[in-house]
Write an enzyme that holds these catalytic residues in place. Structure first.
Site, short mmCIF file in Angstrom:
data_model
loop_
_atom_site.label_atom_id
_atom_site.label_comp_id
_atom_site.label_asym_id
_atom_site.label_seq_id
_atom_site.Cartn_x
_atom_site.Cartn_y
_atom_site.Cartn_z
N SER A 12 0.80 -1.22 0.00
CA SER A 12 0.00 0.00 0.00
C SER A 12 0.84 1.27 0.00
CB SER A 12 -0.94 0.01 1.20
OG SER A 12 -0.21 -0.03 2.41
N SER A 132 13.38 -8.37 5.82
CA SER A 132 13.69 -8.38 7.25
C SER A 132 14.03 -6.96 7.67
CB SER A 132 14.83 -9.36 7.52
OG SER A 132 15.17 -9.38 8.89
N TYR A 146 9.53 -6.48 18.52
CA TYR A 146 9.82 -6.25 17.10
C TYR A 146 11.10 -6.98 16.69
CZ TYR A 146 11.46 -3.96 12.87
OH TYR A 146 11.95 -3.73 11.61
N LYS A 150 11.96 -10.10 13.88
CA LYS A 150 12.92 -10.01 12.78
C LYS A 150 14.05 -11.02 12.95
CE LYS A 150 10.78 -6.96 10.37
NZ LYS A 150 10.19 -7.35 9.06
#
Length: 293
Positions: A12, A132, A146, A150
């Site tokens: 998007s 990543s 977070y 990753k």
């Protein structure tokens, strides 16, 4: 290249949109995937096929792959880009939010890979590109969940690369550094909402100030990531990892060279420096406003 087909998630805006446009310009038939159809509908103007799907909705992902195969008959490239940053102290982050972070950043990625792999195996070829972050190799305070996602993407990708190589399927990791996207603003909002009050409030305020500077400060454009994806899909034998964007190579080199305690100190110094930059940035805003900047 007209018979090549690519799926790009999180298309998007930012990295996903730039990647979809890049692959389309290279001649791929591109399916751009996002939760909000209104954000990706304009991509149809250049021939990209917008598809609404939430990366955590299994039925939507199944329908996506079925649609691609029904219309195009093959899948050559999957770019797993959808993701977000949920920041806050481990003590403060509700486990439901931690699970959602994994659902979006890890399990959605893995599920879509599961769905495209049968077709790639039948073809005897394919390339899965997982977006990543340098955050998959480093760490920072208030970013535990977070970074955990990753780190998981990095390990998942390594194992997938080895098990899929005999089948003619490549797995590549892209590790962006500072990229000019909506990511810092969203991460900063999550951080303040979660840990902006209480025992971690001072740390949260400092980190949020850094995110604010990153949101409006110097960073590489999303096109550098799109270009890396293009190199990865064009290469006969792609590299396993592509660190790209402002600061990526330097910070990954520091992590390789420094022991854990040394890197802890490096992160603290870096954060203090960025806080000073953020304070100077805030101090300049009234003058910029008066000057029309």
């Amino acid at each position: 290249m007209s018979d090549k087909v690519a799926i790009v998630t999180g298309a998007s805006s930012g990295i996903g949109e730039a990647t979809a446009r890049k692959l389309n310009a290279m001649g791929y038939r591109v399916y751009a995937v996002a939760r909000r159809l209104d954000r990706i509908t304009p991509l149809a103007d250049v021939g990209i096929r917008p598809v609404r799907a939430d990366i955590t909705d299994d039925a939507a992902l199944v329908n996506l792959v079925e649609q691609v195969l029904a219309e195009s008959g093959r899948i050559d490239v999957l770019v797993n880009n959808a993701g977000y940053g949920s920041f806050g102290a481990v003590e403060d982050v509700p486990l439901d939010e931690a699970r959602r972070q994994f659902d979006v950043n890890v399990f959605g990625l893995a599920r879509l890979a599961q769905l495209v792999l049968p077709q790639m195996r039948r073809q005897g070829s394919g390339r899965i590109v997982n977006i990543s972050s340098v955050g998959g190799k480093i760490y920072e305070p208030l970013g535990a969940w977070y970074h955990a996602t990753k780190f998981a993407v990095e390990g998942l990708s390594d194992s997938m690369r080895m098990e899929l190589a005999p089948l003619g399927i490549d797995v590549v990791v892209i590790q962006p550094g500072a990229i000019a996207t909506e990511w810092p603003a969203i991460a900063g909002q999550h951080l303040l909402a979660t840990s902006g009050h209480g025992p971690y409030a001072d740390q949260a305020a400092r980190s949020a100030a850094i995110f604010a500077v990153e949101d409006g400060g110097p960073a590489s454009p999303p096109s550098v990531v799109a270009d890396a994806v293009a190199r990865a899909v064009r290469a006969r034998r792609p590299r396993t990892r592509y660190p790209v964007g402002r600061g990526a190579k330097a910070i990954l080199a520091a992590r390789r060279l420094l022991p854990d305690r040394g890197f802890d100190r490096f992160v603290r110094i870096m954060l203090r420096t960025l806080v000073r930059v953020a304070n100077r940035y805030d101090a300049r805003q009234p003058q910029l406003a008066r000057d029309g900047g």
